[in-house]
Enzyme design. Structure first.
Site, PDB file in Angstrom:
ATOM      1  NE  ARG A 161     -32.956 -22.099 -19.264  1.00 34.35           N
ATOM      2  CZ  ARG A 161     -32.843 -23.274 -19.653  1.00 34.35           C
ATOM      3  NH1 ARG A 161     -33.439 -24.318 -19.011  1.00 34.35           N
ATOM      4  NH2 ARG A 161     -31.891 -23.654 -20.210  1.00 34.35           N
ATOM      5  CB  SER A 240     -29.693 -19.809 -23.967  1.00 34.79           C
ATOM      6  OG  SER A 240     -29.375 -21.169 -24.125  1.00 34.79           O
ATOM      7  CD  GLU A 344     -31.818 -17.937 -19.636  1.00 34.69           C
ATOM      8  OE1 GLU A 344     -31.616 -18.488 -18.704  1.00 34.69           O
ATOM      9  OE2 GLU A 344     -30.677 -17.137 -19.832  1.00 34.69           O
TER      10      GLU A 344
END
Ligand code: EPU
Length: 352
Positions: A161, A240, A344
């Protein structure tokens, strides 16, 4: 090029949260994108580049400068080499590659909301694939030099990520992304994710049927509220909300101790290898076991009823509501397990 003033941003995000943009510009060609960016930079005006709005938390005060909506189009296939414009809708890119051209490499990334140009920024991944597996280069406008650059994958700094583009958030604007896909005669890439392998009835590491892989992922995602559906508030999210924590071996040992004390010696938290001396554990699991179960919350912002890792807007939540919930979850997990979750999605005008 379309231009609006005092334009609401909430409808442009999947969370449907956030105040207005002082100025909202929609660009449909790379030249327009670059011109808007150059003009804002020359004027010293704040600039927010918006793709699909699926990974963004915009504050209730909105954005005081120019919001640039990248709406460029382009899907060019040369053999197995695919070049897509940043503004293309990612789900449509996957669908065309898989369904129209029978190409593998991004089939497990079906159903992920957002634009194609956003995928390299956080190295979008799901079900055992990530875009770093197939991207060969990313064409960007470098706001520091004012030049358009072609960045080869090896220089993109891809990690879980993460990328070079995320590390310097105000420097690069993605214009095009180039992928090298595979023609595997109607087969998918080898299935890496256990849950996907189970659903497809193949062993981990084997290939599945390409179209079946896409469908299995869509089904799994829908079951977790991770496919956009305006009727389903569980999907009014930014996916998420936290990344899965990566712990050093020492931190992991301390964490296992906390788990044993709190939940019993027989409880085994999820653990995945994450490189030399590193273990990745599950944020969803931590949240759940800290007492924030599916659907947690009583206000307009609550945990998804289908997955603890998604924070959702039940209809009229503000950024303040959402962040209050996010802080409660982060602090609850930290005090239960000594692990601090990190957001995130990108935050605009707000902090966790
Ligand atoms: N779990 C719970 N409670 C829940 C849901 C999950 O305890 O409500 C636990 C279970 O033990 C489960 C584990 O969490 O085995 C992992 O759950 P899941 O397989 O759903 O994956 P995840 O780690 O929560 C990641 C990505 C998702 C991606 C899925 C599938 C991150 C931050 N998230 O989620 O990506 O779709 O894997 O590959 O890496 C996103 O980034 O926005 C996103 C949706």
């Amino acid at each position: 090029m379309q231009e609006l003033h005092d334009a609401p941003l909430a409808p442009l995000t999947t969370l449907r949260i956030g105040g207005p943009a002082a100025r909202l510009v929609t660009a449909t060609t790379d030249d327009e994108v670059v011109a808007v960016v150059r003009a804002a930079d020359a004027a010293g005006e704040p600039l927010l580049v918006l793709g699909g709005g699926s990974n963004l938390v915009i504050g209730d005060a909105g954005f005081p400068g120019t919001v640039l909506r990248v709406a460029t189009r382009g899907f060019e296939l040369d053999g197995t080499r695919l070049t897509v414009a940043a503004g293309e809708v990612w789900t449509q890119v996957v669908d065309r590659a898989v369904l129209d051209h029978g190409l593998a490499g991004i089939e497990f990334l079906a159903g992920i909301p957002g634009s194609a140009g956003a995928t390299p920024v956080q190295n979008v991944g799901a079900y055992g694939q990530e875009v770093a597996d197939t991207i060969t280069e990313v064409v960007v406008h470098d706001r520091r030099s004012g030049e358009t650059l072609t960045v080869p994958a090896a220089d993109c700094g891809f990690a879980y990520r993460h990328s070079r583009f995320k590390a310097e958030p105000d420097r690069y604007v993605v214009l095009r992304v180039v992928f090298e896909l595979q023609d595997a005669d109607g087969a998918s890439t080898p299935v890496r994710y256990a849950e996907a392998a189970r659903t497809l009835g193949v062993a981990q590491g084997e290939r599945a049927e390409l179209r079946a892989a896409r469908e299995a992922v869509l089904k799994l995602r829908a079951g977790k509220g991770m496919v956009l559906d305006p009727e389903d508030h569980d999907s009014w999210s930014a996916g998420s909300f936290f990344t899965n924590p990566i712990l050093t071996d020492a931190e992991h040992a301390a964490f296992l101790q906390r788990v044993a004390e709190r939940l019993g010696a027989d409880v085994e938290p999820p653990a995945y290898p994450a490189g030399e001396g590193l273990v990745k554990t599950s944020a969803a699991w931590l949240i759940d076991k800290a007492g924030f179960t599916k659907g947690y919350g009583s206000g307009p912002a609550r945990l998804s009823g289908k997955h603890t890792l998604a924070l959702t807007n039940r209809g009229d939540a503000t950024a303040a509501d959402l962040l209050a919930l996010a802080r409660e979850v982060r602090d609850g997990v930290a005090s239960a397990f000594g692990v601090t979750l990190v957001n995130e999605p990108v935050m605009v005008g707000v902090e966790l």
